[in-house]
Design a protein around this motif. Sequence first.
Motif, mmCIF file in Angstrom:
data_model
loop_
_atom_site.group_PDB
_atom_site.id
_atom_site.type_symbol
_atom_site.label_atom_id
_atom_site.label_comp_id
_atom_site.label_asym_id
_atom_site.label_seq_id
_atom_site.Cartn_x
_atom_site.Cartn_y
_atom_site.Cartn_z
ATOM 1 N N LEU A 92 -0.717 -2.980 4.462
ATOM 2 C CA LEU A 92 -0.679 -4.410 4.729
ATOM 3 C C LEU A 92 -1.824 -4.845 5.622
ATOM 4 C CD1 LEU A 92 1.019 -6.895 4.089
ATOM 5 C CD2 LEU A 92 2.425 -6.387 6.090
ATOM 6 N N ARG A 93 -2.072 -4.099 6.701
ATOM 7 C CA ARG A 93 -3.111 -4.570 7.623
ATOM 8 C C ARG A 93 -4.518 -4.221 7.165
ATOM 9 N NH1 ARG A 93 -2.554 -1.217 13.251
ATOM 10 N NH2 ARG A 93 -2.466 0.906 12.458
ATOM 11 N N HIS A 94 -4.652 -3.349 6.166
ATOM 12 C CA HIS A 94 -5.981 -3.078 5.623
ATOM 13 C C HIS A 94 -6.269 -3.876 4.350
ATOM 14 C CE1 HIS A 94 -5.823 0.524 8.267
ATOM 15 N NE2 HIS A 94 -7.120 0.354 8.290
ATOM 16 N N TYR A 95 -5.253 -4.053 3.496
ATOM 17 C CA TYR A 95 -5.489 -4.676 2.191
ATOM 18 C C TYR A 95 -4.799 -6.029 2.022
ATOM 19 C CZ TYR A 95 -7.211 0.003 1.131
ATOM 20 O OH TYR A 95 -7.897 1.188 1.144
ATOM 21 N N GLY A 96 -3.866 -6.351 2.896
ATOM 22 C CA GLY A 96 -3.304 -7.699 2.929
ATOM 23 C C GLY A 96 -2.331 -8.024 1.828
ATOM 24 N N HIS A 97 -2.822 -8.426 0.693
ATOM 25 C CA HIS A 97 -1.989 -8.950 -0.386
ATOM 26 C C HIS A 97 -1.692 -7.827 -1.374
ATOM 27 C CE1 HIS A 97 -4.235 -12.350 1.377
ATOM 28 N NE2 HIS A 97 -3.055 -12.942 1.284
ATOM 29 N N ILE A 98 -0.575 -7.167 -1.161
ATOM 30 C CA ILE A 98 -0.259 -5.945 -1.889
ATOM 31 C C ILE A 98 1.043 -6.083 -2.665
ATOM 32 C CG2 ILE A 98 -1.495 -4.506 -0.219
ATOM 33 C CD1 ILE A 98 1.274 -3.797 0.993
ATOM 34 N N ALA A 99 1.259 -5.146 -3.566
ATOM 35 C CA ALA A 99 2.532 -5.085 -4.283
ATOM 36 C C ALA A 99 3.547 -4.331 -3.432
ATOM 37 C CB ALA A 99 2.342 -4.389 -5.625
ATOM 38 N N LEU A 100 4.784 -4.765 -3.473
ATOM 39 C CA LEU A 100 5.860 -4.109 -2.746
ATOM 40 C C LEU A 100 6.670 -3.285 -3.742
ATOM 41 C CD1 LEU A 100 7.420 -3.695 -0.116
ATOM 42 C CD2 LEU A 100 8.725 -5.768 -0.647
ATOM 43 N N ILE A 101 6.472 -1.969 -3.686
ATOM 44 C CA ILE A 101 7.151 -1.046 -4.598
ATOM 45 C C ILE A 101 8.279 -0.386 -3.820
ATOM 46 C CG2 ILE A 101 6.855 0.890 -6.172
ATOM 47 C CD1 ILE A 101 5.144 -1.562 -6.849
ATOM 48 N N THR A 102 9.507 -0.757 -4.095
ATOM 49 C CA THR A 102 10.637 -0.326 -3.264
ATOM 50 C C THR A 102 11.418 0.835 -3.866
ATOM 51 O OG1 THR A 102 12.095 -1.958 -4.288
ATOM 52 C CG2 THR A 102 10.878 -2.644 -2.318
ATOM 53 N N ASN A 103 11.097 1.234 -5.101
ATOM 54 C CA ASN A 103 11.795 2.355 -5.720
ATOM 55 C C ASN A 103 10.894 2.987 -6.772
ATOM 56 O OD1 ASN A 103 12.330 0.971 -8.380
ATOM 57 N ND2 ASN A 103 13.478 -0.403 -7.019
ATOM 58 N N THR A 104 11.264 4.186 -7.217
ATOM 59 C CA THR A 104 10.410 4.910 -8.163
ATOM 60 C C THR A 104 10.394 4.259 -9.540
ATOM 61 O OG1 THR A 104 12.266 6.393 -8.676
ATOM 62 C CG2 THR A 104 10.704 7.106 -6.981
ATOM 63 N N ALA A 105 11.463 3.584 -9.904
ATOM 64 C CA ALA A 105 11.489 2.931 -11.219
ATOM 65 C C ALA A 105 10.395 1.878 -11.328
ATOM 66 C CB ALA A 105 12.856 2.311 -11.472
ATOM 67 N N MET A 106 10.159 1.168 -10.230
ATOM 68 C CA MET A 106 9.115 0.145 -10.239
ATOM 69 C C MET A 106 7.744 0.768 -10.497
ATOM 70 S SD MET A 106 10.244 -2.338 -7.066
ATOM 71 C CE MET A 106 8.896 -3.487 -7.356
ATOM 72 N N SER A 107 7.548 2.002 -10.049
ATOM 73 C CA SER A 107 6.254 2.666 -10.229
ATOM 74 C C SER A 107 5.957 2.964 -11.688
ATOM 75 C CB SER A 107 6.218 3.969 -9.427
ATOM 76 O OG SER A 107 6.342 3.721 -8.053
ATOM 77 N N ASN A 108 6.984 2.966 -12.533
ATOM 78 C CA ASN A 108 6.798 3.279 -13.953
ATOM 79 C C ASN A 108 6.568 2.032 -14.806
ATOM 80 O OD1 ASN A 108 7.146 6.117 -13.650
ATOM 81 N ND2 ASN A 108 9.351 5.796 -13.454
ATOM 82 N N GLN A 109 6.529 0.875 -14.162
ATOM 83 C CA GLN A 109 6.245 -0.350 -14.906
ATOM 84 C C GLN A 109 4.787 -0.388 -15.347
ATOM 85 O OE1 GLN A 109 9.157 -2.936 -11.930
ATOM 86 N NE2 GLN A 109 7.170 -3.771 -12.522
ATOM 87 N N ALA A 110 4.508 -1.193 -16.331
ATOM 88 C CA ALA A 110 3.122 -1.408 -16.745
ATOM 89 C C ALA A 110 2.369 -2.091 -15.603
ATOM 90 C CB ALA A 110 3.079 -2.276 -17.996
ATOM 91 N N PRO A 111 1.151 -1.661 -15.303
ATOM 92 C CA PRO A 111 0.406 -2.271 -14.190
ATOM 93 C C PRO A 111 0.287 -3.783 -14.286
ATOM 94 C CG PRO A 111 -0.696 -0.287 -14.951
ATOM 95 C CD PRO A 111 0.423 -0.550 -15.916
ATOM 96 N N SER A 112 0.252 -4.309 -15.514
ATOM 97 C CA SER A 112 0.102 -5.757 -15.682
ATOM 98 C C SER A 112 1.313 -6.532 -15.180
ATOM 99 C CB SER A 112 -0.144 -6.091 -17.149
ATOM 100 O OG SER A 112 0.945 -5.646 -17.941
ATOM 101 N N THR A 113 2.430 -5.829 -14.942
ATOM 102 C CA THR A 113 3.645 -6.510 -14.478
ATOM 103 C C THR A 113 3.742 -6.570 -12.954
ATOM 104 O OG1 THR A 113 5.013 -4.497 -14.447
ATOM 105 C CG2 THR A 113 4.854 -5.703 -16.540
ATOM 106 N N PHE A 114 2.895 -5.834 -12.253
ATOM 107 C CA PHE A 114 2.957 -5.836 -10.797
ATOM 108 C C PHE A 114 2.496 -7.183 -10.240
ATOM 109 C CE2 PHE A 114 2.340 -1.149 -11.388
ATOM 110 C CZ PHE A 114 3.586 -0.783 -10.908
ATOM 111 N N VAL A 115 3.133 -7.604 -9.157
ATOM 112 C CA VAL A 115 2.755 -8.864 -8.512
ATOM 113 C C VAL A 115 2.476 -8.603 -7.040
ATOM 114 C CG1 VAL A 115 4.100 -10.277 -10.109
ATOM 115 C CG2 VAL A 115 5.166 -9.428 -8.003
ATOM 116 N N GLN A 116 1.609 -9.420 -6.478
ATOM 117 C CA GLN A 116 1.323 -9.339 -5.048
ATOM 118 C C GLN A 116 2.413 -10.068 -4.285
ATOM 119 O OE1 GLN A 116 -2.677 -10.836 -5.994
ATOM 120 N NE2 GLN A 116 -3.461 -9.451 -4.400
ATOM 121 N N GLU A 117 3.001 -9.387 -3.339
ATOM 122 C CA GLU A 117 4.083 -9.967 -2.564
ATOM 123 C C GLU A 117 3.528 -10.755 -1.390
ATOM 124 O OE1 GLU A 117 6.907 -11.489 -2.216
ATOM 125 O OE2 GLU A 117 7.875 -9.746 -3.148
ATOM 126 N N ASP A 118 4.260 -11.773 -0.985
ATOM 127 C CA ASP A 118 3.941 -12.501 0.241
ATOM 128 C C ASP A 118 3.919 -11.496 1.398
ATOM 129 O OD1 ASP A 118 3.930 -14.029 2.550
ATOM 130 O OD2 ASP A 118 5.502 -15.396 1.888
#
Length: 561
Positions: free
Chosen positions: A156-182
Amino acid sequence: MKTKIYYILAALVLMMNTSCKDYLTEESKTDIDKSKYMTNAAEAENVLLGVYRNMVTDDMYGFNLSILFTMGTDIAQVEGSTNENFRIIPTNSFTANQSEIQKSYAKLYNSVYNANDFIEGLEQKMVNYSNADKQLATIYLAEARGLRALYYFELLRHYGHIALITNTAMSNQAPSTFVQEDPAKVYQFIEQDLQYAVENLPYAVDDTFRGNKSFRLSKGSALGLLTKVYATWAGNPVKDVSKWEMAAKTAQILIQSNKHGLLENYEQLWKNAGAGTWNPTESLIEVSFYSPTATLGSDPIGRIGKWNGVKATSTSERGSNAGNVKVVHTFVLDWRNYPEDLRRDISVANYQYNPSKTLWAKAASETEQVGLANDADPTKKQKEKQNYTPGKWDTEKYVPQSNKLINNDRSNVNWYVLRYADVLLIYAEALNEWKQGPTTDAYTAVNMVRRRGYGLPVTTTSTLADVTPGLDVQGFRDAVHKERAFELAFEGDRKLDLIRWGVYYETVKSTSLKLGTWWITAGSPNYAVATPGYTTKDKHDLFPIPQREMDLTKFKQNFGW
């Protein structure tokens, strides 16, 4: 204990070996059937140690987060006057394709994945544990959540606007589905993890549960890190000033616990780091490096003291030290206005080993007395004085034979991620910002740090060391900002502090002017980070989202990149 941890971690490389699919889908490929492992707390602990494993890599605290990413401030700069080779990041002249920026991003997300994977696996397995093992498993979950919070905090403090991946299932999604979290939502997730860690981890001094507790997270670690998270959340760029109150109250819990404190002697910190000695009195989060030989391989080993230590030529008794981190000399001149501060000559090395200890300001034909006079005179040997390095990781001074490596690039010297002194200074800062003026407790906290720095009892009032009484909010703010530079010099905090205070660009520019005023020698002083077109206002408050990530996702690039 350092040797024991080394062998455990070396074995875990087989279990936590990773393969890069894309940065946000970093997975741990294990050589065992997970359904047949973590059947008890002892097996779970072995896997948990693998969640720590990435911390020793170059992409994290072995080099990038500890050294490479921390230069280009008013106190530290990279060697040389150009932006060539390794200088490109410390001079802020890199692009979104820069390899190190991409690798650290990937490694941090891989670390998050490892934590997620462990947490999910243990939550499933521990329901069948004995009561004693369930108690240990709860502590291990708290450790893993504390580590996940640390990894997200760095993202967060180095890259700022990042995706929040809270479980391993989310890691298996297609990259195009990831969103930058507030960023505020990511901070909330970090907060929840650390609150869980605070509730379920023991203080280091009270830990009778874990047989192997050296260099492991504790309740003090979680409270200290949460304090720092709140202070960063309150600052630039999120600027949620309500978090100053939370920072102060969280630090107060740690301080009033009396479970941690300042070591009596400031220099002992660096003796401990050089020897690989764990002392949880002041050390809240510390990365332990150890290789029994100089063969390296996959050993948990870093560059501390080699890159950011005292420059040394190679001999049969030691490897050489590059000493590529240089002290900005105007910082030295400022610190010399406080001659009784013992930390200065511990923190700043005005000498090299060539092959024996030699002042930079002393020519080969000059006497030691002349060299000392040159060193004290700001107008003499100005070019040579640009070679001063940090002294805290002096491998000749602080590394005993039992912890030495004869190697030109690697060492067994440890790295402090968080010290109790840091928490005291944040406490003072947070009280001042929350109350809009310094309180008695704020003065007490900063003065304890200063008194120790002057070699004085921390609980005894000192007209020599104490901050001037009666300051207004801005005066006390300035005093704490300066004290953080002195106490935490070269420990990876300064650039991130300047960013959260919203003055990074302005500080680079003002430092360039100060250097120009000091300089009376032909040519110009080294300070390439201020080269026009390099450091840009607001742009360099964050790294870019790596270009490979931009190509795979629908992310919006950070400002200016």
